[in-house]
Write an enzyme that holds these catalytic residues in place. Structure first.
Site, PDB file in Angstrom:
ATOM      1  N   ASP A 294      71.417 118.619 113.536  1.00 20.31           N
ATOM      2  CA  ASP A 294      70.227 119.460 113.712  1.00 20.31           C
ATOM      3  C   ASP A 294      69.096 118.673 114.375  1.00 20.31           C
ATOM      4  OD1 ASP A 294      68.707 121.718 113.600  1.00 20.31           O
ATOM      5  OD2 ASP A 294      68.344 121.654 111.440  1.00 20.31           O
TER       6      ASP A 294
ATOM      7  N   HIS B 260      70.309 119.001 123.685  1.00 20.73           N
ATOM      8  CA  HIS B 260      71.745 119.124 123.395  1.00 20.73           C
ATOM      9  C   HIS B 260      72.535 118.042 124.143  1.00 20.73           C
ATOM     10  CE1 HIS B 260      70.908 122.625 121.144  1.00 20.73           C
ATOM     11  NE2 HIS B 260      70.694 123.445 122.151  1.00 20.73           N
TER      12      HIS B 260
ATOM     13  N   LEU C  81      91.586 108.336 112.992  1.00 16.50           N
ATOM     14  CA  LEU C  81      90.496 109.228 112.575  1.00 16.50           C
ATOM     15  C   LEU C  81      90.807 110.651 113.007  1.00 16.50           C
ATOM     16  CD1 LEU C  81      87.478 109.893 111.784  1.00 16.50           C
ATOM     17  CD2 LEU C  81      86.843 109.110 114.051  1.00 16.50           C
TER      18      LEU C  81
HETATM   19  C1  FPP Z   1      71.099 122.156 116.407  1.00 21.34           C
HETATM   20  O1  FPP Z   1      69.907 121.750 117.030  1.00 21.34           O
HETATM   21  C2  FPP Z   1      72.252 121.816 117.228  1.00 21.34           C
HETATM   22  C3  FPP Z   1      73.100 122.730 117.787  1.00 21.34           C
HETATM   23  C4  FPP Z   1      72.934 124.181 117.616  1.00 21.34           C
HETATM   24  C5  FPP Z   1      74.228 122.348 118.657  1.00 21.34           C
HETATM   25  C6  FPP Z   1      74.911 121.052 118.371  1.00 21.34           C
HETATM   26  C7  FPP Z   1      75.504 120.557 119.629  1.00 21.34           C
HETATM   27  C8  FPP Z   1      75.488 119.273 120.077  1.00 21.34           C
HETATM   28  C9  FPP Z   1      75.023 118.155 119.259  1.00 21.34           C
HETATM   29  C10 FPP Z   1      75.926 118.880 121.437  1.00 21.34           C
HETATM   30  C11 FPP Z   1      77.281 119.272 121.894  1.00 21.34           C
HETATM   31  C12 FPP Z   1      78.409 119.011 120.988  1.00 21.34           C
HETATM   32  C13 FPP Z   1      79.523 118.345 121.330  1.00 21.34           C
HETATM   33  C14 FPP Z   1      80.657 118.298 120.398  1.00 21.34           C
HETATM   34  C15 FPP Z   1      79.686 117.643 122.609  1.00 21.34           C
HETATM   35  P1  FPP Z   1      68.747 122.807 117.304  1.00 21.34           P
HETATM   36  O2  FPP Z   1      68.792 123.178 118.739  1.00 21.34           O
HETATM   37  O3  FPP Z   1      68.872 123.956 116.347  1.00 21.34           O
HETATM   38  O4  FPP Z   1      67.473 121.952 116.996  1.00 21.34           O
HETATM   39  P2  FPP Z   1      66.055 122.492 116.488  1.00 21.34           P
HETATM   40  O5  FPP Z   1      66.269 123.053 115.106  1.00 21.34           O
HETATM   41  O6  FPP Z   1      65.193 121.280 116.511  1.00 21.34           O
HETATM   42  O7  FPP Z   1      65.603 123.534 117.466  1.00 21.34           O
END
Ligand code: FPP
Length: 255
Positions: free
Chosen positions: A15, A32, A126
């Site tokens: 997050d 991201h 893993l």
């Molecule tokens: C939450 O941050 C994160 C996500 C919804 C997506 C997670 C994806 C990645 C870490 C990158 C791609 C993954 C891989 C496997 C390559 P948010 O956008 O909700 O953050 P915020 O709450 O600060 O807005």
């Protein structure tokens, strides 16, 4: 080492990508992209720590409701990761699996996912489970339906539906339950992540956003896990009061 069983499975709720980007005057999509770098770092470090199972919450069933351009950017990022990361996964002995309703992912993502799963099938160091189009309630409903279908085929009644029969139908039935669930960016929620499997998991909240989360933060979460005493609802076995209650029961005494 504390009284906890050895750490076998760590699950991450990644997050704070958006907040990381906003604080730097960038678009959420660049958050991201930075988050994908942390994915690489965390997978490598889990291997170095000798942790055999890792689950990452990459895209939830609820994430489809984000703006279309953000969903498309996330799908592109995940697809590129799956398409280009196989040599690195193989070099580190990582077997990739997926949890979630992956049939509903865009065809290109699905094909790259299938390719990466097939190419890493033989690795044993893993197991990395990517949660894609994943929702805990959705997984439980799909598993319960499968278990019920099996009962019908076997001609059994509803009593045959048990916690074990449902657990066998979850998306990755061979993975142990997570010992530790880590969420970044200070939020203290499970957000529909592994809600069946995490019933007795230790929870750890990091204030760092996901793009900032590094090896030392991973080490701190593991060190905190080692300090916890897991009881699984059975009371504290090293507590003198628990020992006394067991002794009374053994002597047939009623309290
Ligand atoms: C939450 O941050 C994160 C996500 C919804 C997506 C997670 C994806 C990645 C870490 C990158 C791609 C993954 C891989 C496997 C390559 P948010 O956008 O909700 O953050 P915020 O709450 O600060 O807005």
């Amino acid at each position: 080492m504390g009284a906890s069983p050895p750490l076998r499975h760590v699950a991450f709720i990644m997050d704070g990508n958006g907040r990381w980007a906003k604080a730097r005057g960038k678009l959420r999509t660049s958050g991201h992209r930075a988050g994908a770098e942390t994915v690489r770092r965390v997978v490598r470090h889990a291997g170095n720590l000798g942790i055999p199972y890792l689950t990452l919450y990459a895209f939830s069933t609820e994430n489809w409701s984000r703006p279309r351009v953000e969903v498309e950017a996330l799908m592109r990022l995940i697809e590129r990761f799956l398409r280009t990361e196989t040599p690195e996964l193989n070099a580190n002995g990582v077997r990739l699996v997926a949890i979630g309703d992956v049939d509903r992912l865009p065809g290109k993502v699905r094909r790259s996912l299938d390719g990466a799963i097939a190419a890493t099938r033989g690795n044993e160091r893993l197991t990395l489970a990517l949660a894609l189009n994943y929702g805990g309630r959705d997984e439980i409903v799909r598993a319960a339906r499968k278990a019920a279908e099996q009962l019908v085929l076997d001609g059994q009644g509803v009593d045959g539906l048990t916690a074990e029969s449902i657990a066998r139908c979850l998306d990755a039935p061979d993975m142990p339950n997570p010992d530790l669930v880590v969420r970044t960016a200070g939020e203290m929620r499970l957000s529909n992540f592994l809600i069946w499997q995490a019933a007795y998991a230790e929870l750890y909240w990091s204030a760092k956003t996901w793009p900032e989360f590094g090896e030392a933060d991973f080490d701190a979460a593991v060190a905190e896990y080692d300090r916890r005493v897991r009881k699984f609802g059975g009371g504290n076995p090293s507590d003198s009061d628990t020992a006394r209650l067991r002794e009374y029961a053994g002597r047939g005494l009623k309290l």
